[in-house]
Design a protein around this motif. Structure first.
Motif, mmCIF file in Angstrom:
data_model
loop_
_atom_site.group_PDB
_atom_site.id
_atom_site.type_symbol
_atom_site.label_atom_id
_atom_site.label_comp_id
_atom_site.label_asym_id
_atom_site.label_seq_id
_atom_site.Cartn_x
_atom_site.Cartn_y
_atom_site.Cartn_z
ATOM 1 N N GLY A 1 10.468 63.066 4.330
ATOM 2 C CA GLY A 1 10.355 63.843 3.138
ATOM 3 C C GLY A 1 10.999 65.188 3.285
ATOM 4 O O GLY A 1 11.641 65.757 2.302
ATOM 5 N N THR A 2 10.830 65.939 4.584
ATOM 6 C CA THR A 2 11.537 67.074 4.549
ATOM 7 C C THR A 2 13.053 67.113 4.611
ATOM 8 O O THR A 2 13.732 68.030 4.327
ATOM 9 N N THR A 3 13.561 66.071 5.319
ATOM 10 C CA THR A 3 15.208 65.936 5.329
ATOM 11 C C THR A 3 15.698 65.626 3.923
ATOM 12 O O THR A 3 16.732 66.693 3.351
ATOM 13 N N THR A 4 14.904 64.847 3.112
ATOM 14 C CA THR A 4 15.324 64.991 1.688
ATOM 15 C C THR A 4 15.401 66.149 0.894
ATOM 16 O O THR A 4 16.275 66.658 0.153
ATOM 17 N N PHE A 5 14.303 67.062 1.223
ATOM 18 C CA PHE A 5 13.973 68.181 0.560
ATOM 19 C C PHE A 5 15.015 69.381 0.896
ATOM 20 O O PHE A 5 15.575 69.879 0.266
ATOM 21 N N GLU B 1 3.931 64.651 6.504
ATOM 22 C CA GLU B 1 5.434 64.735 6.512
ATOM 23 C C GLU B 1 5.814 63.030 5.928
ATOM 24 O O GLU B 1 5.805 61.962 6.970
ATOM 25 N N ASP B 2 5.866 62.882 4.747
ATOM 26 C CA ASP B 2 6.418 61.798 4.202
ATOM 27 C C ASP B 2 6.629 62.167 2.648
ATOM 28 O O ASP B 2 6.897 63.295 2.443
ATOM 29 N N ALA C 1 4.138 75.861 -1.080
ATOM 30 C CA ALA C 1 5.441 76.110 -0.886
ATOM 31 C C ALA C 1 5.515 76.880 0.404
ATOM 32 O O ALA C 1 6.412 76.572 1.224
ATOM 33 N N GLU C 2 4.565 77.272 0.707
ATOM 34 C CA GLU C 2 4.294 77.914 2.347
ATOM 35 C C GLU C 2 4.494 76.631 3.372
ATOM 36 O O GLU C 2 5.081 76.740 4.375
ATOM 37 N N ILE C 3 3.660 75.708 2.899
ATOM 38 C CA ILE C 3 3.737 74.263 3.976
ATOM 39 C C ILE C 3 5.020 73.906 3.939
ATOM 40 O O ILE C 3 5.712 73.486 5.139
ATOM 41 N N LYS C 4 5.894 73.877 2.764
ATOM 42 C CA LYS C 4 7.133 73.199 2.788
ATOM 43 C C LYS C 4 8.070 74.075 3.729
ATOM 44 O O LYS C 4 8.843 73.688 4.451
#
Lengths: 280, 111
Positions: free
Chosen positions: B5-9, A228-229, A257-260
């Motif tokens: 990263g996830t928030t931006t995504f 997570e960065d 994509a699955e990790i996302k």
């Protein structure tokens, strides 16, 4: 800026040697092979070898024939010769693949160009330094981790859960995918001393998902936190070169994509910020 | 390095989804008003529904563009210039948002 052009000492010069075919050679094919010797002051060059390919079917067979019969100084990695070890990954006719499973017939009738894997430091000729690639693989902790006490027999897994690992576990770490990814070229190395600013690349992320998808592994949240960065996972822009070149026909882009998806759908309580706050 | 990263995504995808119907609506409106003059266009935005949707399109679009441009900067610029460009990128988006919010407020609501 990222390095869009080769550094001065990496530019290929025009001093390549030519090795003509022997008298009476049949089915002659020309191999144009990247050569670089770190012990010499010269820039890399491309040597061309005219090879009798009457008993040669794969590119690796041709390279071995060159080394055995024409130029013993040519350096390249190889081992299993059957697409299992991942040692002989090169850039062949512009695409990363395994020399041992790439047939000459698949390369048309023209010359065969063999370069080292792109954007990696070259040790000698076709041998690249994959230390960073392996370090990234180690970072995702590619082994089963569980909080429960170890069972007396084995960690059991249903056939359905085992099937989820198909298309993931077959990776042989040849580095064809990562070194074909432009995002990995620009951001595949650490930018600061904290290890931040580094995209892990398709191979490491495919392996990360292999353990995230494993029903026996219990550190899913910790594994996601490690990705997570803005760089380690999210530099993947679905360019899809990885899936295009994988010699084992795997799809690292789908695994990424699955990790996302796992990142987006996990409960907010499991995000790093909350974990840190809970610790404080 | 922030852990965003996830928030931006998520914001990038969510803003893209919101922009789809807004872009369709704007395209339809622009086609209807092809050839119309300045007053007609001003009158169209003066309708508070149109003003609100137009403002939403620009504001969401500006933020979506900011994220996209930041991705490009982060990908390709690795020197000290990166932080400056990210700040300028952020500032441009903010100026666009403030300008359109102020304009829509004056034309659609305060006028």
């Amino acid at each position: 800026m990222v390095q869009l052009t080769l550094p001065a000492n990496s530019k290929v010069n025009k001093n390549g040697k030519h090795y003509p075919a022997k008298e009476g050679a049949e089915k002659v094919r020309t191999f144009r092979v990247y050569r670089y010797d770190p012990d010499q002051p010269d820039n890399p060059r491309v040597d061309s070898y005219e090879v009798d390919c009457s008993n040669v079917s794969m590119v690796l067979d041709g390279l071995i024939k060159i080394k055995n019969e024409i130029d013993p100084g040519l350096a390249f990695r190889r081992s299993c010769r059957e697409g299992v070890c991942g040692s002989c990954a090169f850039n062949i006719n512009g695409a990363n693949t395994l020399a041992c499973t790439k047939s000459l017939d698949d390369l048309g009738a023209g010359d065969i160009t063999v370069y080292p894997l792109p954007h990696q430091p070259v040790v000698k000729d076709l041998v690249t330094d994959l230390s960073n690639f392996y370090k990234q693989h180690a970072y995702i902790e590619p082994f089963l981790q569980a909080r429960d006490a170890e069972p007396e027999t084995e960690w059991r897994q249903s056939p359905e859960d085992r099937a989820k690992l198909d298309g993931l576990y077959e990776c042989i770490l040849c580095a064809c995918c990562s070194t074909s990814c432009p995002s990995y070229w620009w951001n595949g190395d650490e930018k600061d001393t904290n290890g931040e600013g580094e995209y892990l690349g398709p191979a490491a992320l495919l392996q990360a998902y292999r353990w995230l998808a494993d029903s026996r592994d219990q550190l899913t949240n910790d594994r996601l936190n490690k990705l997570e960065d803005e760089f380690k996972l999210y530099r993947c822009h679905t360019i899809m070169n990885c899936a295009q070149v994988c010699p084992k026909h795997l799809n690292p882009a789908k695994a990424i994509a699955e990790i996302k998806k796992m990142m987006v759908t996990r409960p907010p309580a499991n995000t790093p910020k909350s974990v840190k706050a809970a610790a404080e | 390095m922030s852990k965003k990263g996830t928030t931006t995504f998520i914001i990038q995808r969510a803003s893209a989804v919101l922009l789809m119907p807004l872009a369709a609506w704007l395209m339809f409106s622009l086609i209807v008003y092809v050839g119309a003059g300045y007053e007609a266009a001003r009158g169209w935005i003066a309708n508070w529904v149109n003003g609100l949707l137009f403002g939403a399109f620009i504001i969401i679009g500006a933020w979506h563009a900011r994220i996209g441009m930041a991705e490009i900067i982060t990908d390709y610029i690795h020197s000290w210039l990166k932080d400056i460009l990210l700040f300028v990128n952020w500032l441009v988006a903010l100026c666009a948002i403030v300008a359109v919010a102020w304009s829509v407020y004056n034309i659609s609501f305060a006028g």
